[in-house]
Write an enzyme that holds these catalytic residues in place. Sequence first.
Site, PDB file in Angstrom:
ATOM      1  N   ASN A  21      10.573  -0.371   4.924  1.00  0.00           N
ATOM      2  CA  ASN A  21       9.280  -0.147   5.549  1.00  0.00           C
ATOM      3  C   ASN A  21       8.407  -1.329   5.139  1.00  0.00           C
ATOM      4  O   ASN A  21       7.888  -1.356   4.019  1.00  0.00           O
ATOM      5  CB  ASN A  21       8.667   1.173   5.067  1.00  0.00           C
ATOM      6  N   ALA A  58       2.178  -3.047   6.530  1.00  0.00           N
ATOM      7  CA  ALA A  58       1.374  -3.859   7.461  1.00  0.00           C
ATOM      8  C   ALA A  58       2.035  -5.206   7.787  1.00  0.00           C
ATOM      9  O   ALA A  58       1.767  -5.790   8.843  1.00  0.00           O
ATOM     10  CB  ALA A  58      -0.010  -4.078   6.867  1.00  0.00           C
ATOM     11  N   GLU A  70      14.656  -0.253  10.061  1.00  0.00           N
ATOM     12  CA  GLU A  70      13.202  -0.316   9.885  1.00  0.00           C
ATOM     13  C   GLU A  70      12.663   1.121   9.937  1.00  0.00           C
ATOM     14  O   GLU A  70      12.944   1.847  10.890  1.00  0.00           O
ATOM     15  CB  GLU A  70      12.605  -1.150  11.026  1.00  0.00           C
ATOM     16  N   ARG A 121      -0.593   4.483  17.567  1.00  0.00           N
ATOM     17  CA  ARG A 121      -1.758   4.071  16.784  1.00  0.00           C
ATOM     18  C   ARG A 121      -2.412   2.839  17.435  1.00  0.00           C
ATOM     19  O   ARG A 121      -2.214   2.583  18.610  1.00  0.00           O
ATOM     20  CB  ARG A 121      -1.334   3.836  15.324  1.00  0.00           C
ATOM     21  N   ASN A 176       0.798  -1.235   0.000  1.00  0.00           N
ATOM     22  CA  ASN A 176       0.000   0.000   0.000  1.00  0.00           C
ATOM     23  C   ASN A 176       0.830   1.284   0.000  1.00  0.00           C
ATOM     24  O   ASN A 176       0.279   2.368  -0.140  1.00  0.00           O
ATOM     25  CB  ASN A 176      -1.009   0.026   1.165  1.00  0.00           C
ATOM     26  N   TYR A 222      -0.008   9.926   6.367  1.00  0.00           N
ATOM     27  CA  TYR A 222       1.175   9.507   5.605  1.00  0.00           C
ATOM     28  C   TYR A 222       1.848  10.619   4.796  1.00  0.00           C
ATOM     29  O   TYR A 222       2.853  10.374   4.139  1.00  0.00           O
ATOM     30  CB  TYR A 222       0.811   8.340   4.686  1.00  0.00           C
ATOM     31  N   ARG A 238      -3.806   9.382  -0.849  1.00  0.00           N
ATOM     32  CA  ARG A 238      -4.854   9.178   0.161  1.00  0.00           C
ATOM     33  C   ARG A 238      -4.267   9.359   1.549  1.00  0.00           C
ATOM     34  O   ARG A 238      -3.068   9.209   1.726  1.00  0.00           O
ATOM     35  CB  ARG A 238      -5.412   7.744   0.083  1.00  0.00           C
TER      36      ARG A 238
END
Length: 149
Positions: free
Chosen positions: A77, A80, A101, A110, A13, A25, A20
């Site tokens: 990265n 998910a 990372e 979050r 994604n 982001y 979006r």
Amino acid sequence: MPVQSVLVIQGPNLNLLGTRQPAIYGHETLNDIHARLQRTAQSAGISLTSFQTNHEGALVDRIQQAPRDGIDFILMNPGAYTHTSVAIRDALSAVNIPFIEVHLSNIHAREAFRHRSFVSDIALGTICGLGSQGYDLALSYALQRGKES
Ligand code: CA2
């Protein structure tokens, strides 16, 4: 040994960046980020390759390919898959290439399911919550690494 060849790996994604959810982001596209990293790498005289996929197996394949390509540092990265993938962890562990990372958002601020990472404990370090600048900071670290000694 100074770092000579960096691989930037982006998980699922992240191809949607800049289109979006800018509040989480940011406004930059993945191409914007990769172009900036490429310029930094070029000025430093090192090679940098960027790769994005939405597929877990393709991420594993790319990590496995890294030693054959002479990659000596990875910025990743995992998206998910950070929170779910033993396969990506195992691949990173197997190739034994130092990696940082990177997360755009602060995963600890979050949902609870984002607090756990399957790769943090085998990473050289983790940067999260600093937006796209996290990639620049990670690359800057890679460029400095090995130069001191
Ligand atoms: O904060 C990060 O960088 C994440 O790795 C991003 C992942 C998320 O699952 C992780 O928990 C944290 C999601 C990437 C989705 O990227 C989008 C970008 C723009 C629009 C929609 C999704």
